[in-house]
Motif scaffolding. Structure first.
Motif, PDB file in Angstrom:
ATOM      1  N   GLN A  64      -6.641  59.432  28.480  1.00 21.16           N
ATOM      2  CA  GLN A  64      -5.056  60.129  27.694  1.00 21.16           C
ATOM      3  C   GLN A  64      -4.404  59.536  26.913  1.00 21.16           C
ATOM      4  O   GLN A  64      -4.656  58.526  26.434  1.00 21.16           O
ATOM      5  CB  GLN A  64      -4.388  59.559  29.425  1.00 21.16           C
ATOM      6  CG  GLN A  64      -4.642  58.788  30.522  1.00 21.16           C
ATOM      7  CD  GLN A  64      -3.960  58.018  31.485  1.00 21.16           C
ATOM      8  OE1 GLN A  64      -3.223  57.269  30.868  1.00 21.16           O
ATOM      9  NE2 GLN A  64      -4.446  57.955  33.097  1.00 21.16           N
ATOM     10  N   VAL A  65      -3.306  60.643  26.928  1.00 23.24           N
ATOM     11  CA  VAL A  65      -2.764  60.304  26.017  1.00 23.24           C
ATOM     12  C   VAL A  65      -1.180  59.911  26.779  1.00 23.24           C
ATOM     13  O   VAL A  65      -0.092  60.855  27.399  1.00 23.24           O
ATOM     14  CB  VAL A  65      -1.502  61.283  24.594  1.00 23.24           C
ATOM     15  CG1 VAL A  65      -1.262  61.065  23.774  1.00 23.24           C
ATOM     16  CG2 VAL A  65      -2.840  61.745  24.146  1.00 23.24           C
ATOM     17  N   VAL A  66      -0.654  58.841  25.991  1.00 21.71           N
ATOM     18  CA  VAL A  66       0.709  57.881  27.157  1.00 21.71           C
ATOM     19  C   VAL A  66       1.407  57.396  26.022  1.00 21.71           C
ATOM     20  O   VAL A  66       1.651  56.952  24.483  1.00 21.71           O
ATOM     21  CB  VAL A  66      -0.056  57.123  27.778  1.00 21.71           C
ATOM     22  CG1 VAL A  66      -1.065  57.845  28.954  1.00 21.71           C
ATOM     23  CG2 VAL A  66      -0.662  56.036  27.371  1.00 21.71           C
ATOM     24  N   ASP A  67       2.607  57.729  26.247  1.00 28.07           N
ATOM     25  CA  ASP A  67       3.698  56.568  25.708  1.00 28.07           C
ATOM     26  C   ASP A  67       4.340  56.127  26.644  1.00 28.07           C
ATOM     27  O   ASP A  67       4.542  55.613  27.423  1.00 28.07           O
ATOM     28  CB  ASP A  67       4.563  57.802  24.796  1.00 28.07           C
ATOM     29  CG  ASP A  67       5.277  58.362  25.698  1.00 28.07           C
ATOM     30  OD1 ASP A  67       5.495  58.471  26.808  1.00 28.07           O
ATOM     31  OD2 ASP A  67       6.713  58.887  24.993  1.00 28.07           O
ATOM     32  N   ARG A  68       5.836  54.839  26.052  1.00 28.42           N
ATOM     33  CA  ARG A  68       6.674  54.005  26.908  1.00 28.42           C
ATOM     34  C   ARG A  68       7.580  55.016  27.036  1.00 28.42           C
ATOM     35  O   ARG A  68       8.119  55.484  25.796  1.00 28.42           O
ATOM     36  CB  ARG A  68       6.980  52.690  26.153  1.00 28.42           C
ATOM     37  CG  ARG A  68       5.753  51.783  25.543  1.00 28.42           C
ATOM     38  CD  ARG A  68       6.066  50.113  25.254  1.00 28.42           C
ATOM     39  NE  ARG A  68       4.899  49.623  25.505  1.00 28.42           N
ATOM     40  CZ  ARG A  68       4.817  48.578  26.492  1.00 28.42           C
ATOM     41  NH1 ARG A  68       5.891  48.717  27.377  1.00 28.42           N
ATOM     42  NH2 ARG A  68       3.723  47.855  26.336  1.00 28.42           N
ATOM     43  N   ASP A  69       8.397  55.448  27.834  1.00 29.54           N
ATOM     44  CA  ASP A  69       9.524  55.687  28.601  1.00 29.54           C
ATOM     45  C   ASP A  69      10.555  55.405  27.399  1.00 29.54           C
ATOM     46  O   ASP A  69      10.824  54.093  28.153  1.00 29.54           O
ATOM     47  CB  ASP A  69       9.300  55.791  30.087  1.00 29.54           C
ATOM     48  CG  ASP A  69      10.386  56.689  30.723  1.00 29.54           C
ATOM     49  OD1 ASP A  69      11.338  57.072  29.745  1.00 29.54           O
ATOM     50  OD2 ASP A  69      10.183  56.791  32.043  1.00 29.54           O
ATOM     51  N   PRO A  70      11.254  55.848  27.506  1.00 34.11           N
ATOM     52  CA  PRO A  70      12.749  55.509  26.445  1.00 34.11           C
ATOM     53  C   PRO A  70      13.215  55.158  27.304  1.00 34.11           C
ATOM     54  O   PRO A  70      14.489  54.398  27.463  1.00 34.11           O
ATOM     55  CB  PRO A  70      13.069  56.803  25.851  1.00 34.11           C
ATOM     56  CG  PRO A  70      11.484  57.470  25.376  1.00 34.11           C
ATOM     57  CD  PRO A  70      11.338  57.754  26.383  1.00 34.11           C
ATOM     58  N   ALA A  71      13.204  55.616  28.820  1.00 33.74           N
ATOM     59  CA  ALA A  71      14.200  55.065  30.286  1.00 33.74           C
ATOM     60  C   ALA A  71      13.984  53.481  30.297  1.00 33.74           C
ATOM     61  O   ALA A  71      14.525  53.301  31.509  1.00 33.74           O
ATOM     62  CB  ALA A  71      14.538  55.837  31.440  1.00 33.74           C
ATOM     63  N   ASP A  72      12.755  53.424  30.050  1.00 31.60           N
ATOM     64  CA  ASP A  72      11.668  51.894  31.009  1.00 31.60           C
ATOM     65  C   ASP A  72      10.790  52.021  29.852  1.00 31.60           C
ATOM     66  O   ASP A  72       9.631  52.165  30.221  1.00 31.60           O
ATOM     67  CB  ASP A  72      11.587  52.305  32.495  1.00 31.60           C
ATOM     68  CG  ASP A  72      11.128  50.670  33.476  1.00 31.60           C
ATOM     69  OD1 ASP A  72      10.784  49.999  32.670  1.00 31.60           O
ATOM     70  OD2 ASP A  72      10.865  51.128  34.258  1.00 31.60           O
TER      71      ASP A  72
END
Length: 375
Positions: free
Chosen positions: A357-365
């Protein structure tokens, strides 16, 4: 009429007993700087949990598994010395390692000594100069994962990419893979040599170029954290995407050091979008052990011991017998069915492929991960 849910995957029985001398396994793990120590702790947690569960379910022909752990500290020379020591101690096999350059040194030495090595997390394609029967790998090859990352970049509209790179075989290989994947689509990769640049001068370079994305091919936490802060705070670079394909944002230290500035930094993670019953149970146990959500590295550690225990049960602890067992592996892991094959360009027995997967940390959480692309 509702379909009944599948029966739950049972947890290992705490009542099973093992007796006799332990079957010893050498574990190579980066636990101190300059290694990515948090990755090492997650890897070790997965290894230890699986070893405990193997013991709880009867061990290896009634004998417990025992990990003999050595800290590599991201140092190839330390890894080679550890392989020599563990071989003298009579371990049946070696497992572990996170850093690719270190794993390559360990694999070469294991091959020379005739000690089976099941690599957990290192991804550099060529772990040994020549094909070997002694080495197998659970992690995907770098070329597989980084091509998926390049496809994500193209899909997101980033064809002109800058990379802030430290000198390393691993980082150089990653930059070349990205360039080869982007070039047929009119894309390009601009390399920024971090031996000659500071985080502030990286921003100056980016401001004068047409790159829309900056990828961090550098160590963690530094200089990666300082580069992120500099780019995020530079008013000349408001639309610059920052990426970290090697996975630095996966770990809690990244979030602790960067907070909101560390969000929206896409990276590669080797997990399925949804864990099955086994993966979910193991994930819960790993969370309890680590005190936080486990990274994909912890699952890699667990799967490594699961595979090796299956080989030891069927082949015994003779080293040549263990190595002969790699092509016959067929085991349910936390992230899918694990089988090994000969993948061109790797030289080792390879699981082709774990989920990517390509993922990131959610700016909202910032504690929540968003899946941006799968391959």
């Amino acid at each position: 009429m509702q379909t009944p849910p599948p029966p739950p995957v049972p947890s290992p029985s705490a009542g099973a007993r093992t007796d006799g001398p332990p079957v010893r396994i050498g574990a190579l793990v980066p636990l101190t700087r300059p290694g990515w120590a948090e990755a090492g702790r997650h890897l070790l947690a997965g290894l230890e949990l699986a070893v405990r569960e193997v013991g709880d379910t009867g061990g290896i022909a009634g004998r417990p598994l025992e990990l003999v752990v050595r800290d590599t500290a991201a140092d190839p020379d330390k890894a080679v010395a550890a392989v020599d020591e563990l071989a003298r101690l009579g371990v049946a096999a070696l497992v572990g390692e996170y850093h690719s350059v270190v794993a390559r040194a360990a694999a070469a030495r294991a091959d020379a000594l005739g000690v089976p090595f099941l690599c957990s997390s290192a991804v550099l394609d060529t772990l040994t100069e020549q094909p070997t029967r002694w080495v197998a790998r659970v992690a995907p090859a770098q070329s597989h994962g980084w091509r998926i990352y390049a496809d994500f970049l193209l899909g997101a509209g980033h064809s002109r990419v800058a990379v802030a790179a430290d000198p390393s075989v691993y980082w150089a290989s990653g930059a070349a893979l990205l360039r080869d994947r982007l070039a047929p689509h009119g894309g390009s990769v601009v390399e920024l040599d971090m031996r000659a640049l500071t985080p502030a001068s990286v921003c100056d370079e980016l401001a004068g170029r047409r790159a829309t994305a900056l990828l961090l091919l550098v160590g963690h936490p530094e200089p990666a954290v300082s580069i992120v802060r500099s780019v995020r705070r530079d008013r000349r670079l408001p639309g610059m995407m920052i990426g970290a394909p090697a996975g630095q944002p996966e770990f809690g230290e990244w979030a602790a050091l960067l907070g909101d500035e560390g969000t929206a930094v896409p990276f590669l993670r080797y997990l399925p979008e949804h864990l099955g019953p086994l993966g979910a149970r193991v994930g819960t146990a790993l969370r309890e052990r680590l005190g936080r959500a486990p990274s994909f590295v912890a699952f890699e550690g667990y799967d490594t011991v699961t595979v090796l225990a299956d080989v030891l049960r069927s082949r015994g602890e003779d080293r040549a017998g263990v190595a002969a067992g790699w092509p016959h592996v067929d085991v349910e892991g936390t992230r899918g069915r694990i089988r090994f094959s000969r993948v061109p360009g790797t030289g080792v027995w390879q699981w082709a492929w774990p989920p990517v997967q390509v993922v990131d940390r959610d700016p909202a959480d910032p504690e929540r991960f968003r899946v941006l692309h799968s391959g």
